[in-house]
Design a protein around this motif. Structure first.
Motif, mmCIF file in Angstrom:
data_model
loop_
_atom_site.group_PDB
_atom_site.id
_atom_site.type_symbol
_atom_site.label_atom_id
_atom_site.label_comp_id
_atom_site.label_asym_id
_atom_site.label_seq_id
_atom_site.Cartn_x
_atom_site.Cartn_y
_atom_site.Cartn_z
ATOM 1 N N UNK A 3 0.822 -1.207 0.000
ATOM 2 C CA UNK A 3 0.000 0.000 0.000
ATOM 3 C C UNK A 3 0.851 1.249 0.000
ATOM 4 N N UNK A 4 0.198 2.426 -0.099
ATOM 5 C CA UNK A 4 0.909 3.692 -0.192
ATOM 6 C C UNK A 4 1.303 4.260 1.149
ATOM 7 N N UNK A 5 0.935 3.578 2.239
ATOM 8 C CA UNK A 5 1.154 4.147 3.563
ATOM 9 C C UNK A 5 2.112 3.278 4.357
ATOM 10 N N UNK A 6 2.841 3.898 5.209
ATOM 11 C CA UNK A 6 3.646 3.182 6.195
ATOM 12 C C UNK A 6 2.837 3.035 7.458
ATOM 13 N N UNK A 314 -6.891 -8.557 11.845
ATOM 14 C CA UNK A 314 -5.637 -7.811 11.805
ATOM 15 C C UNK A 314 -5.914 -6.306 11.803
ATOM 16 N N UNK A 315 -6.857 -5.889 10.977
ATOM 17 C CA UNK A 315 -7.218 -4.471 10.893
ATOM 18 C C UNK A 315 -7.794 -3.982 12.214
ATOM 19 N N UNK A 326 2.336 -7.894 11.190
ATOM 20 C CA UNK A 326 2.273 -7.325 9.843
ATOM 21 C C UNK A 326 0.967 -6.568 9.676
ATOM 22 N N UNK A 327 1.039 -5.407 9.046
ATOM 23 C CA UNK A 327 -0.144 -4.620 8.720
ATOM 24 C C UNK A 327 -0.658 -5.104 7.368
ATOM 25 N N UNK A 328 -1.698 -5.944 7.368
ATOM 26 C CA UNK A 328 -2.174 -6.540 6.130
ATOM 27 C C UNK A 328 -2.913 -5.542 5.238
ATOM 28 N N UNK A 329 -3.573 -4.562 5.829
ATOM 29 C CA UNK A 329 -4.363 -3.607 5.052
ATOM 30 C C UNK A 329 -3.516 -2.424 4.602
ATOM 31 N N UNK A 330 -2.715 -1.883 5.481
ATOM 32 C CA UNK A 330 -1.731 -0.857 5.149
ATOM 33 C C UNK A 330 -2.350 0.326 4.391
ATOM 34 N N UNK A 334 -4.999 2.398 9.094
ATOM 35 C CA UNK A 334 -4.027 1.731 9.958
ATOM 36 C C UNK A 334 -2.853 2.642 10.282
ATOM 37 N N UNK A 335 -2.535 3.557 9.379
ATOM 38 C CA UNK A 335 -1.415 4.457 9.647
ATOM 39 C C UNK A 335 -1.756 5.509 10.698
#
Length: 614
Positions: A3-6, A314-315, A326-330, A334-335
């Motif tokens: 995804x585009x986010x950390x 996870x979310x 691990x951030x599965x959705x990212x 989540x960020x």
């Protein structure tokens, strides 16, 4: 899918001694901007789309309800509402072995929010792989990370087919009253179609975003042009569809009142197609990166059984302060997980000493909102317009939004942003214009993007009268506040289950919460059937203990919300003193329900003939 986010974006503050900004300056600015917008009448500044405004609640997507004979039959379960809550209740009850299920829905088909809302640009703002329920059961993987509304609506219909819920469903029908028949141990359900059906169990899932609201603007009824609410989009007037191409607006001056989540999605299409668009804004939304993209077919093919539950869990863990490997959705949710606990606290909310916790949250919040405001400067070319579009409040004062085209729309010369903060909203409407200050903006059409009555169902508001044992009205039983066990059932209202956010735990992905609730209801009903219980009715001491638990654990968010800009999160700047949410958060609440079911908790609600509490 990367995804585009950390996962650490804007949630881990840098050294607070060197923040790069003055917290006191920001606090003062936030207070000043809040004070510009607060109205003393609070939520009463809005009016219902009823009476003379009832046409705003009509169904533009189905023909007039065909005549039918009233139903005077009997079913085992009536489910009120055909959105995801009702569909999940029906699906989980079907899986529990219940054959006789009738869903009653006022719309022309299943879908709920996604049936009514079909405005241009509509998408879910929670990742579709965790938002759309029962994906594995239906055998479907969404085509986009954030699915468009029509894909979501079609998935709702697929759930109805998969679980055979169309068989006994009735559409274009509104329940008008529920009354418990003690002698028969069943509910009499009456409707606006003359039905007098009977049901052993009733599950209410009418939602908390089902009643459109309109602003109480002086002169609203005098406007001679065209009007509609975004939840009843009039494509006969605008042309096009949810994908855009609103070609009939090419010669029209259009006013959009409201700049919440709906406006963020429809403004780019209105701006592209209208002769001129005026966007009337009281408070700007925070608008972060969306980053939507098609589903990777190789990723979809790699999914193993149980993938959706793992991803949802996870979310939910991440956005409620839990730790995962691990951030599965990212994504943007989540960020910004840490900041969301100012709206939906969890047990981790109390991990730090209060003063240290609040300082850390506030500093991270300032940093995130500075990023949001910097994004406005980067994308909007006119400095004055950019300044008006900047949100000056804490991150969770309003629902965050995400778009890669909304802000850029204000670079168009045929789009005008009209800020109404100093006049506390639009001042009045005339036969041909929307008036703010000394300026009358002549328009051909007014579109109301003013949202819904939030947190109030027909049952809690009294619009759907409910009478339990002895004819007692639920609103009378709750005169001193709601009284439930786990938010689902109330003493002396047997076999009545309520889905929703009251006295349980919520989350930004509310469909996940609804699935947990539907699963719980189905398991209680299954146990009642297996043990031949007379009915389900919580013991008064169990109900009282749960109300005490809610009071004990409820997070005190009053101070935070009182500082917020007005909106539906804080009751339009008049926050309620008392929370009715389970303070340890949804992960802990769902675990509590599972433990309750596994360890004899159902004895608190299952009543047999020998143990009748009459």
């Amino acid at each position: 899918m990367p995804g585009p986010h950390s996962s650490s974006d804007a949630t881990s503050p840098t050294d607070p001694s060197e923040p790069g900004f003055d917290p006191e300056v920001l606090r003062a600015r936030y207070r000043a901007e809040r004070d510009r917008r607060i109205r003393p009448e609070g939520g009463s500044q809005y009016q219902q789309a009823t009476g003379r405004f009832g046409y705003y609640d009509e169904d533009p997507y189905a023909e007039a309800a065909p005549p039918r004979e009233p139903l005077h039959d009997r079913v085992e379960v009536v489910v009120i509402g055909g959105g995801f809550g009702g569909l999940l209740a029906g699906a989980r009850l079907r899986q529990a072995g219940v054959d006789s299920i009738r869903v009653i829905e006022k719309g022309g088909d299943f879908g709920g929010t996604w049936y009514w809302n079909r405005y241009p640009g509509i998408h879910c703002d929670i990742e579709s792989y965790i938002y759309l329920p029962l994906l594995e059961e239906v055998g479907y993987v969404p085509k986009w990370k954030y699915a468009p509304g029509e894909e979501i609506r079609q998935h709702a219909r697929a759930i109805g087919r998969t679980f055979d819920l169309y068989r006994d469903a009735v559409f274009r029908t509104r329940v008008t009253a529920l009354r418990w028949d003690e002698d028969a141990s069943e509910w009499l359900v009456t409707t606006d179609r003359g039905d007098r059906m009977r049901a052993r169990y009733v599950v209410t899932a009418s939602g908390t975003l089902s009643e459109a609201k309109l602003p109480g603007i002086a002169g609203i009824e005098t406007f001679q042009g065209h009007t509609f609410h975004t939840s009843r989009w009039d494509y006969a007037y605008t042309g096009g569809d949810a994908g855009g191409n609103l070609h009939k607006l090419a010669d029209k001056r259009v006013a959009l009142i409201g700049t919440g989540a709906t406006a963020i999605q429809c403004v780019p299409h209105l701006g592209a197609d209208a002769h001129h668009l005026y966007v009337f804004q009281r408070t700007p939304s925070s608008v972060d990166v969306r980053g939507n993209r098609p589903t990777d077919p190789d990723w979809a093919a790699s999914l193993s059984p149980g993938w959706q539950q793992r991803r949802r869990d996870n979310f939910l863990a991440l956005v409620t302060g839990g730790r995962v490997t691990e951030d599965l959705v990212d994504d943007g949710w989540t960020s910004s997980a840490r900041l969301q606990q100012k709206l939906i606290p969890s047990d981790g909310y109390r991990a730090l000493p209060p003063e240290e916790r609040e300082r850390a949250y506030e500093m991270a919040d300032f940093q995130k909102m500075n990023e949001i405001r910097a994004r406005v400067d980067a994308l909007v070319t006119d400095p004055r317009t950019a300044e008006l579009l900047k949100p000056w409040y804490r991150y969770m004062c309003k629902r965050p939004t995400f778009s890669d085209s909304y802000l850029e729309t204000f670079n168009r010369t045929d789009v005008t942003l009209v800020d109404t903060a100093d006049s506390h909203g639009v001042e009045r409407i005339t036969e041909h214009a929307v008036v703010v200050g000394d300026t009358a903006y002549e328009v051909d059409c007014i579109i109301f993007g003013t949202g819904f009555e939030v947190g109030r169902s027909g049952i809690t508001s009294g619009r759907l009268p409910v009478h339990g044992r002895g004819g007692v009205a639920l609103t009378d039983a709750w005169q001193e506040g709601p009284r439930t066990l786990h938010g689902f059932y109330s003493h002396d209202f047997p076999n009545l289950f309520q889905l929703g956010p009251l006295q349980n735990a919520s989350a930004v992905n509310f469909v996940h919460v609804l699935d947990e609730q539907a699963t719980h209801v189905a398991e209680v009903v299954a146990e009642a059937r297996a043990t031949q219980a007379r009915y389900v009715d919580p013991a008064p001491e169990a109900e009282a203990a749960w109300v005490d638990t809610i009071r004990e654990k409820a997070a005190d968010l009053y101070a935070f919300q009182a500082e917020c800009t007005p909106g539906y999160y804080n009751n339009e700047g008049m926050p309620r003193k008392r929370s009715e949410a389970y303070g340890d958060g949804p992960v802990a609440f769902h675990a509590l329900l599972r433990e309750w079911r596994a360890n004899g908790g159902m004895s608190e609600v299952l009543v047999d003939a020998e143990r009748d509490r009459a």
